[in-house]
Enzyme design. Sequence first.
Site, PDB file in Angstrom:
ATOM      1  N   GLY A 131     -23.600  -7.012  57.355  1.00  0.00           N
ATOM      2  CA  GLY A 131     -23.358  -6.602  55.984  1.00  0.00           C
ATOM      3  C   GLY A 131     -22.753  -5.224  55.846  1.00  0.00           C
ATOM      4  N   ARG A 132     -22.792  -4.433  56.918  1.00  0.00           N
ATOM      5  CA  ARG A 132     -22.185  -3.095  56.873  1.00  0.00           C
ATOM      6  C   ARG A 132     -21.649  -2.700  58.239  1.00  0.00           C
ATOM      7  NH1 ARG A 132     -26.086   1.488  57.672  1.00  0.00           N
ATOM      8  NH2 ARG A 132     -27.962   0.642  58.604  1.00  0.00           N
ATOM      9  N   LYS A 152     -20.260   0.881  62.298  1.00  0.00           N
ATOM     10  CA  LYS A 152     -21.450   0.676  61.469  1.00  0.00           C
ATOM     11  C   LYS A 152     -21.368   1.604  60.263  1.00  0.00           C
ATOM     12  CE  LYS A 152     -26.504   0.529  61.719  1.00  0.00           C
ATOM     13  NZ  LYS A 152     -27.685   0.741  62.596  1.00  0.00           N
ATOM     14  N   GLY A 165     -22.507  -1.706  51.968  1.00  0.00           N
ATOM     15  CA  GLY A 165     -21.960  -1.770  53.309  1.00  0.00           C
ATOM     16  C   GLY A 165     -21.700  -0.421  53.951  1.00  0.00           C
ATOM     17  N   ARG A 215     -20.599   2.174  67.526  1.00  0.00           N
ATOM     18  CA  ARG A 215     -21.685   1.758  68.411  1.00  0.00           C
ATOM     19  C   ARG A 215     -21.137   0.900  69.542  1.00  0.00           C
ATOM     20  NH1 ARG A 215     -26.807  -0.849  65.551  1.00  0.00           N
ATOM     21  NH2 ARG A 215     -25.473  -2.644  65.208  1.00  0.00           N
ATOM     22  N   ASP A 291     -33.402 -10.634  63.891  1.00  0.00           N
ATOM     23  CA  ASP A 291     -32.001 -10.213  63.864  1.00  0.00           C
ATOM     24  C   ASP A 291     -31.805  -8.874  64.569  1.00  0.00           C
ATOM     25  OD1 ASP A 291     -33.483  -9.587  61.308  1.00  0.00           O
ATOM     26  OD2 ASP A 291     -31.813  -8.213  61.077  1.00  0.00           O
ATOM     27  N   ASN A 292     -32.897  -8.206  64.956  1.00  0.00           N
ATOM     28  CA  ASN A 292     -32.825  -6.982  65.748  1.00  0.00           C
ATOM     29  C   ASN A 292     -33.307  -7.207  67.176  1.00  0.00           C
ATOM     30  OD1 ASN A 292     -31.859  -5.453  63.611  1.00  0.00           O
ATOM     31  ND2 ASN A 292     -33.897  -4.882  62.913  1.00  0.00           N
ATOM     32  N   ASP A 301     -30.505  -0.964  66.552  1.00  0.00           N
ATOM     33  CA  ASP A 301     -30.869  -0.550  65.196  1.00  0.00           C
ATOM     34  C   ASP A 301     -32.041   0.428  65.197  1.00  0.00           C
ATOM     35  OD1 ASP A 301     -28.816  -1.847  63.990  1.00  0.00           O
ATOM     36  OD2 ASP A 301     -29.950  -3.630  63.478  1.00  0.00           O
TER      37      ASP A 301
END
Length: 531
Positions: A131-132, A152, A165, A215, A291-292, A301
């Site tokens: 999303g970002r 990111k 975002g 990243r 999701d991480n 993250d």
Amino acid sequence: MRLLALGHELHTHPAMDKIPQLKDVVFIVTSQAENFETGESTQANFEFDNSFARELEGCYLPWEAEKVSEPRLLMFNCELAAELGLDAAALVSSLGAEIFSGNRVPNGAKPLAQAYAGHQFGQFSPKLGDGRALLLGEIKDTCGKRHDIQLKGSGRTPFSRNGDGKAALGPVLREYLVSEAMNALGVPTTRALAAVTTGDQVFRETALPGAVLTRIAASHLRVGTFQFFAARGETEIVRQLADYAIARHYPAARDADKPYLEFFTAVAQAQALLVAEWMSIGFIHGVMNTDNTTISGETIDYGPCAFMDVYDPDTVFSSIDLRGRYAYANQPSILTWNLARLAETLITLVDPNQDRALELLTVGAKEVSGMFVDAWLARMRLKIGLNSPEDNDVKLINRLLEAMHQGKADFTLTFRRLSDVLRGNGTSVRTLFEDPAVFDAWESDWRVRLSREKVSARDCADSMDQVNPIYIPRNHKVEEVLAAAVNHGNISEFQDMLSVVTRPFDEVNGQETYAEPGDKTAVPFRTFCGT
């Protein structure tokens, strides 16, 4: 989706960060390598080889970053650039600022937003995605290892939902600092290549200076990537993802009798090793959603993460973790829970007989906790100077942790100062305990156990100092240097701290403040997601 009966559920809700507008940021290049002269170049050869975009169509959406008004390269990691085979001299320039802000797409890049789902605090969200963030592409480093390059905070994508975002400077610098510190500590992690200020504001509770982080990761495949397609019943895409992940990360699994079961075991082993590393240094991730949870076994993250000062297994820093789901002591059980969610996505691949597949994966998922314990015990033995295993070592280690909890001792300094005991100075560690008697009782048994190692006290102390850091990103110091950068445009304090925490095992005279915990207060330290 068939659920494996493992793990537990807890629930909670979000919050935000606060830092004022930045003016006139000082242009600084950061590196432990040499600084390069700022220069212009029309090319920056990344030599992209974009296998994800090429092989997994349908797992992403092509997209480009939003343009920013005034990109300025604030931080650049020359050492990492050299490892990646990048031309740092060309990138430490306005060209680099244009690329790392998203204003310019470098030759060969194929920017895209990856699709993934995830369990967030135990609740399944079927559509999350980047999303970002945008994956610019993949490059191979000087050793031939493949890496993702991702922006990111580069603006809205089709997965942004109600978000903008974007990212604020404070969270970008936090991730830069902590991820590089983790790398120096020997923990598998994403890396920070660059931080760019955008010249634009982002709005949270107030207006904040915007920034973009570049990243680097072995890949951005997550448990949630598999969940996205498994939840839709798109088994063939799950198979393609698994084949891709095997080829990229675990090629030995291809030759196994059951390659997808072997793939699961390999991911489980990598994640077990990772969480054992976290636990051995007092690190709390803060948001261990699926999701991480990376397929590669890297930490990803760093929003609400933090390191413990005083040892307390129930420590929670994240402001949104209201029920302590991701507390320090819960991280191993969440590891097992998250991997059970990955196992669910692989059921149809593991065996044509669904019941047999479920049986095999359930057995595999139950073995994760044993993998973790073995990895954790190996690391903790080294931290107290033990090289050969004995059955009662786990009791000895746990007794030290109990003494630290009871005595309210600092986690990092206690382990670091154990080597002082072997050099004849027991005072430095005893002063960390409110009641030193609880340490004294443990020390006598520790010395008896060490006597069976047949290693000199000096050699043992030296080896312990190689695994017990003196410097970690202390929470109060992180907040100080972020405030200086964001509130006052002073990046030098951030750079000073970065240089210390990226050499965490080497004690340096004059850097004592970086080793000390913050003052004890009635108000607990809190971290925020930093979106």
